[in-house]
Design a protein around this motif. Structure first.
Motif, PDB file in Angstrom:
ATOM      1  N   GLU A 157       7.624  -2.573   0.935  1.00 55.57           N
ATOM      2  CA  GLU A 157       8.306  -3.738   1.479  1.00 55.57           C
ATOM      3  C   GLU A 157       9.793  -3.730   1.136  1.00 55.57           C
ATOM      4  OE1 GLU A 157       7.940  -8.621   1.523  1.00 55.57           O
ATOM      5  OE2 GLU A 157       6.651  -7.435   0.208  1.00 55.57           O
ATOM      6  N   THR A 158      10.119  -3.390  -0.104  1.00 55.81           N
ATOM      7  CA  THR A 158      11.522  -3.379  -0.523  1.00 55.81           C
ATOM      8  C   THR A 158      12.321  -2.324   0.236  1.00 55.81           C
ATOM      9  OG1 THR A 158      10.921  -4.187  -2.721  1.00 55.81           O
ATOM     10  CG2 THR A 158      13.073  -3.132  -2.507  1.00 55.81           C
ATOM     11  N   GLN A 174      -5.807  -8.707  -3.832  1.00 58.54           N
ATOM     12  CA  GLN A 174      -5.538  -9.058  -5.220  1.00 58.54           C
ATOM     13  C   GLN A 174      -6.791  -8.817  -6.062  1.00 58.54           C
ATOM     14  OE1 GLN A 174      -3.487 -12.785  -5.908  1.00 58.54           O
ATOM     15  NE2 GLN A 174      -2.839 -12.880  -3.773  1.00 58.54           N
ATOM     16  N   LEU A 194       2.715  -1.612  -2.681  1.00 61.49           N
ATOM     17  CA  LEU A 194       3.116  -2.389  -1.509  1.00 61.49           C
ATOM     18  C   LEU A 194       4.518  -2.954  -1.664  1.00 61.49           C
ATOM     19  CD1 LEU A 194       0.110  -4.429  -0.118  1.00 61.49           C
ATOM     20  CD2 LEU A 194       0.995  -2.220   0.589  1.00 61.49           C
ATOM     21  N   GLN A 195       4.880  -3.333  -2.884  1.00 61.37           N
ATOM     22  CA  GLN A 195       6.232  -3.866  -3.092  1.00 61.37           C
ATOM     23  C   GLN A 195       7.289  -2.801  -2.852  1.00 61.37           C
ATOM     24  OE1 GLN A 195       6.962  -7.266  -3.772  1.00 61.37           O
ATOM     25  NE2 GLN A 195       8.878  -6.390  -2.995  1.00 61.37           N
ATOM     26  N   ARG A 230      -0.908  -8.928   1.288  1.00 59.81           N
ATOM     27  CA  ARG A 230       0.062  -9.229   2.343  1.00 59.81           C
ATOM     28  C   ARG A 230      -0.702  -9.724   3.569  1.00 59.81           C
ATOM     29  NH1 ARG A 230       2.613  -8.134  -1.563  1.00 59.81           N
ATOM     30  NH2 ARG A 230       4.647  -7.097  -1.743  1.00 59.81           N
ATOM     31  N   HIS A 264      -0.172  -3.972  -6.120  1.00 58.94           N
ATOM     32  CA  HIS A 264       1.062  -4.758  -6.077  1.00 58.94           C
ATOM     33  C   HIS A 264       2.294  -3.863  -6.064  1.00 58.94           C
ATOM     34  CE1 HIS A 264      -0.281  -8.962  -6.565  1.00 58.94           C
ATOM     35  NE2 HIS A 264      -1.290  -8.457  -7.236  1.00 58.94           N
ATOM     36  N   ALA A 265       2.331  -2.896  -6.962  1.00 59.41           N
ATOM     37  CA  ALA A 265       3.517  -2.052  -7.089  1.00 59.41           C
ATOM     38  C   ALA A 265       3.754  -1.213  -5.844  1.00 59.41           C
ATOM     39  CB  ALA A 265       3.389  -1.147  -8.321  1.00 59.41           C
ATOM     40  N   THR A 278      13.190  -4.102   3.470  1.00 51.86           N
ATOM     41  CA  THR A 278      14.130  -5.211   3.320  1.00 51.86           C
ATOM     42  C   THR A 278      15.514  -4.732   2.899  1.00 51.86           C
ATOM     43  OG1 THR A 278      13.393  -5.608   1.032  1.00 51.86           O
ATOM     44  CG2 THR A 278      12.315  -6.878   2.777  1.00 51.86           C
TER      45      THR A 278
END
Length: 280
Positions: free
Chosen positions: A24-25, A47, A20-21, A67, A17-18, A28
């Motif tokens: 992505e961030t 997951q 990939l975030q 994702r 999670h961390a 964005t």
């Protein structure tokens, strides 16, 4: 040894999670440089929490992806699955991979997560003693459940209790050993922990609180678990869920500050300002 031919950008080690975030961030928020995510699991990031119940319980035929299938392509993220980061050269700002490549970085993000805490008692290495963290673990455990009749679960945390519920729903005999006086003692309130204890006992699970593990018995394959009270529980399958330890080996090898995890400041920078750490 080859070197990537693009200009150094951001390299993220870890595809949970961390990790990939972070990737992505960056997009964005308008970052235009290269973004590479290195994932040691051969599967696209998925997951992990559903593995202990939904996947093993047959509700999901495949793990839930973190994702969509076009996420990496649409966000211009280079996703390297099935590849392990084996070293960091902070002077040259490169990450060494087990493919004999070096990936340069302007900034490196360590999102290496954690590893299951290993059982260290005698007999822990016997066949039939399993952990559960990855899809490969879940696949092995799912196959082992088919011939199993008597299960012992070590640890009454989320993973242990969810797996116990799955096994009991299959009609198997399940014993859970928990050294603490209540289940999930570090994660939920006493009231909530007591509720879970009653629910699992009502389902027919033999929940033993205040009782740890002394050893696993068997010749080549586990046949029983002996607890700290001296009681012997026959078992043809043992599942261990006794917590995790942070994956700090890569950071330690690079000379970064580590203290039961990778030490960071309020901005998630490590002792090297070009290296950040996020996650567990």
């Amino acid at each position: 040894m080859s070197t990537e031919d693009h200009r150094p950008g951001v390299v993220v080690v870890g595809g949970g999670h961390a990790g990939l975030q972070v990737a992505e961030t960056l997009r964005t928020e308008g970052y235009q440089g290269s973004v590479t995510v290195v994932v040691d699991d051969p599967h696209p990031p998925y997951q992990r929490p559903p593995l202990s119940k939904d996947y093993l319980g047959g509700k999901d035929a495949a793990p839930l992806p973190l994702r969509g299938p076009r996420f990496a392509e649409e966000n211009r993220i280079r996703l390297r699955t099935g590849v392990t980061a084996t070293g960091i050269d902070r002077q040259r700002r490169t990450v060494r991979l087990d493919t004999d490549e070096e990936v340069p970085y302007a900034h490196l993000v360590l999102a290496t997560g954690a590893t299951n805490r290993r059982l260290t008692c005698p007999g822990a290495e016997l066949d039939g003693v399993h952990g559960l963290r990855t899809l490969a673990d879940a696949q092995r455990l799912g196959a082992a459940l088919v011939p199993a009749r008597r299960i012992v679960v070590i640890g009454a945390g989320f993973i242990g209790l969810e797996f116990a519920a799955v096994a009991r729903a299959r009609g198997l005999e399940v014993t859970v050993l928990e050294f603490a006086p209540r289940p999930m003692g570090r994660a939920v309130s006493p009231v909530t922990g007591d509720w879970f204890a009653r629910a699992h006992l009502a389902s027919g699970i033999d929940l033993r609180l205040g009782e740890g593990i002394e050893r696993c018995d068997g010749t080549g394959r586990v046949e029983a678990v002996v607890s700290t009270t001296g009681e012997r529980y026959p078992a043809d399958l043992v599942v261990v869920g006794i917590g995790v330890v942070a994956n700090t080996a890569l950071a330690e090898q690079a000379g970064l500050e580590v203290d039961n995890g990778i030490v960071v400041d309020a901005s998630l920078r490590t002792s090297d300002p070009a290296v950040l750490a996020v996650g567990d």
